[in-house]
Write a protein that holds these residues in place. Structure first.
Motif, PDB file in Angstrom:
ATOM      1  N   MET A   1       0.825  -1.206   0.000  1.00 44.33           N
ATOM      2  CA  MET A   1       0.000   0.000   0.000  1.00 44.33           C
ATOM      3  C   MET A   1       0.859   1.256   0.000  1.00 44.33           C
ATOM      4  O   MET A   1       0.552   2.241  -0.673  1.00 44.33           O
ATOM      5  CB  MET A   1      -0.945  -0.008   1.204  1.00 44.33           C
ATOM      6  CG  MET A   1      -2.076  -1.007   1.069  1.00 44.33           C
ATOM      7  SD  MET A   1      -3.069  -1.197   2.574  1.00 44.33           S
ATOM      8  CE  MET A   1      -3.937   0.367   2.604  1.00 44.33           C
TER       9      MET A   1
ATOM     10  N   ARG B   1       0.812   4.098  -2.935  1.00 48.85           N
ATOM     11  CA  ARG B   1       0.548   5.507  -2.634  1.00 48.85           C
ATOM     12  C   ARG B   1       1.697   6.396  -3.097  1.00 48.85           C
ATOM     13  O   ARG B   1       1.474   7.438  -3.719  1.00 48.85           O
ATOM     14  CB  ARG B   1       0.314   5.692  -1.135  1.00 48.85           C
ATOM     15  CG  ARG B   1       0.049   7.151  -0.697  1.00 48.85           C
ATOM     16  CD  ARG B   1      -1.251   7.692  -1.222  1.00 48.85           C
ATOM     17  NE  ARG B   1      -2.387   6.906  -0.765  1.00 48.85           N
ATOM     18  CZ  ARG B   1      -2.977   7.060   0.424  1.00 48.85           C
ATOM     19  NH1 ARG B   1      -2.559   8.016   1.255  1.00 48.85           N
ATOM     20  NH2 ARG B   1      -3.986   6.296   0.787  1.00 48.85           N
TER      21      ARG B   1
ATOM     22  N   GLU C   1      -6.117   1.748  -2.323  1.00 44.79           N
ATOM     23  CA  GLU C   1      -5.134   0.670  -2.152  1.00 44.79           C
ATOM     24  C   GLU C   1      -5.694  -0.593  -1.499  1.00 44.79           C
ATOM     25  O   GLU C   1      -5.298  -1.713  -1.870  1.00 44.79           O
ATOM     26  CB  GLU C   1      -3.933   1.170  -1.342  1.00 44.79           C
ATOM     27  CG  GLU C   1      -3.164   2.307  -1.974  1.00 44.79           C
ATOM     28  CD  GLU C   1      -3.678   3.696  -1.602  1.00 44.79           C
ATOM     29  OE1 GLU C   1      -3.028   4.690  -1.969  1.00 44.79           O
ATOM     30  OE2 GLU C   1      -4.732   3.773  -0.920  1.00 44.79           O
TER      31      GLU C   1
ATOM     32  N   HIS D   1      -2.633   0.362  -9.079  1.00 43.91           N
ATOM     33  CA  HIS D   1      -2.638  -0.327  -7.778  1.00 43.91           C
ATOM     34  C   HIS D   1      -2.833  -1.829  -7.959  1.00 43.91           C
ATOM     35  O   HIS D   1      -2.220  -2.621  -7.235  1.00 43.91           O
ATOM     36  CB  HIS D   1      -3.680   0.267  -6.829  1.00 43.91           C
ATOM     37  CG  HIS D   1      -5.075   0.369  -7.332  1.00 43.91           C
ATOM     38  ND1 HIS D   1      -5.404   0.645  -8.643  1.00 43.91           N
ATOM     39  CD2 HIS D   1      -6.281   0.232  -6.683  1.00 43.91           C
ATOM     40  CE1 HIS D   1      -6.717   0.685  -8.776  1.00 43.91           C
ATOM     41  NE2 HIS D   1      -7.268   0.421  -7.604  1.00 43.91           N
TER      42      HIS D   1
ATOM     43  N   ALA E   1      -8.095  -2.658   4.499  1.00 45.06           N
ATOM     44  CA  ALA E   1      -7.383  -3.743   3.824  1.00 45.06           C
ATOM     45  C   ALA E   1      -7.692  -5.106   4.434  1.00 45.06           C
ATOM     46  O   ALA E   1      -7.840  -6.101   3.718  1.00 45.06           O
ATOM     47  CB  ALA E   1      -5.879  -3.475   3.859  1.00 45.06           C
TER      48      ALA E   1
ATOM     49  N   ILE F   1      -3.982   3.614   4.977  1.00 47.80           N
ATOM     50  CA  ILE F   1      -2.590   3.200   5.213  1.00 47.80           C
ATOM     51  C   ILE F   1      -2.192   3.398   6.672  1.00 47.80           C
ATOM     52  O   ILE F   1      -1.759   2.439   7.326  1.00 47.80           O
ATOM     53  CB  ILE F   1      -1.631   3.917   4.242  1.00 47.80           C
ATOM     54  CG1 ILE F   1      -1.964   3.513   2.798  1.00 47.80           C
ATOM     55  CG2 ILE F   1      -0.173   3.570   4.575  1.00 47.80           C
ATOM     56  CD1 ILE F   1      -1.102   4.172   1.748  1.00 47.80           C
TER      57      ILE F   1
END
Length: 335
Positions: free
Chosen positions: A15, A19, A62, A86, A226, A282
């Motif tokens: 991730m 980014r 992400e 991504h 995530a 994130i």
């Protein structure tokens, strides 16, 4: 299936790479297209600078890529969208060759002829398309091939919530369910189909509910997380590998940048992106890893350094690579 420590750390680092890659691309893309040129009376030239053409970035989205791709191998197929970086990064597409392709260089995945919306890596079974909804039919084809060959491989089709209103969506889901194909359909719901809010174009609150009409399971992931995506994808991928057929997953995610670079975003409420960034996935994952005792300051710094190094190396490779010779203009084409 609960994510292992190794997998959680991979998701976090990937991730960060995504980014940083998207943020760097946003800056590089504007080279040669900056306001001073416009102030001199020149129009925005989409063909100028080192990266010509349109650019669609996925900062904020992400979790969808890493949560799904964490379960995949090189034998599995991923078909992405016009906003593909991504997915490609999470699937393991080489960052240097992908970047070179976006720069139009001969060292790129397609020798510089595809650009950022047409990235193809046969070794990782990754592809994407600039056509809305075009990810789903090829994923069904890959799933059919895997089923006939008995490989236990799965195919994943990523698409936006706007594409769920395309005919390709309905035809693909019907076919995948009818033939019990090992396909996972993953809808990124970032609430905007270009500039049209979802509520103005889609009759259902969640596209996951549409799965029932085709006799397949639908899973709604209601947050841009995530781990939540990982857990939903674990069920879907396992079902596909075991011969249980397709699954439709919809993930509520956030797009921090415009539909394309240069998008004035006048359709978004003032302050919307700033509000969305308060729930940035994130640092949220980083905090969860810290809570579990899997991440500390030293490890976080080392991960960030590696991520930055990979991105810098990829852009350096792309800048230093040569353009394809003019004589190649008519080569590698379908007759």
């Amino acid at each position: 299936m609960e994510a292992s420590t190794e997998r959680l750390l991979w998701m976090y680092e990937t991730m960060l790479v995504i980014r940083r890659y998207e943020e760097t691309m946003a800056q590089v893309y504007l080279e040669g297209k900056l306001p001073p040129q416009i102030q001199k009376g020149l129009a925005f030239d989409i063909a100028s600078g080192p990266v010509p053409g349109e650019m669609h970035l996925a900062a904020g989205q992400e979790p969808v890529a890493v949560g799904v791709c964490a379960h995949l191998t090189d034998a599995d197929t991923v078909v992405g969208t016009h906003r593909p970086h991504h997915f490609a990064i999470a699937k393991g597409v080489p960052l240097d060759r992908m970047t070179a392709e976006i720069f139009g260089k001969v060292t790129g995945l397609g020798r510089g002829k595809g650009g950022h919306m047409h990235l193809f890596d046969p070794a990782r079974r990754f592809s994407c398309s600039g056509i809305v909804g075009a990810s789903m039919p090829p994923a069904c084809g890959a799933g059919l091939a895997a089923k006939k060959l008995g490989t236990k491989a799965v195919a994943v089709a990523f698409f936006g919530e706007g594409a769920a209103n395309q005919g390709a969506f309905h035809e693909s889901l019907n076919l995948a369910a009818l033939w019990k194909l090992p396909v996972v359909f993953v809808c990124e719901d970032n609430r905007y189909a270009i500039s049209v809010p979802k509520a103005q174009a889609t009759s259902v609150v969640s596209n996951a509910t549409r799965a029932a009409a085709y006799g397949m399971e639908g899973i709604a992931v209601g947050r841009n997380d995530a781990i939540a995506v990982h857990d939903a994808a674990a069920v879907a991928v396992r079902r596909a590998r075991e011969g249980g057929g397709p699954t439709l997953i919809e993930v509520k995610t956030d797009r921090y940048m415009g539909h394309f670079q240069g998008d004035a975003e006048v359709y978004r409420p003032k302050g919307e992106v700033d509000e969305l960034r308060k729930s940035d996935p994130i640092p949220a994952l980083g905090n969860e890893l810290r809570r579990r005792g899997l991440l500390d300051d030293a490890k976080a710094a080392a991960i960030a350094t590696r991520a930055e190094g990979r991105v810098v190396a990829a852009f350096t490779f792309a800048r230093e690579s040569a353009y394809p010779p003019a004589a190649e203009a008519t080569e590698h084409l379908f007759a």
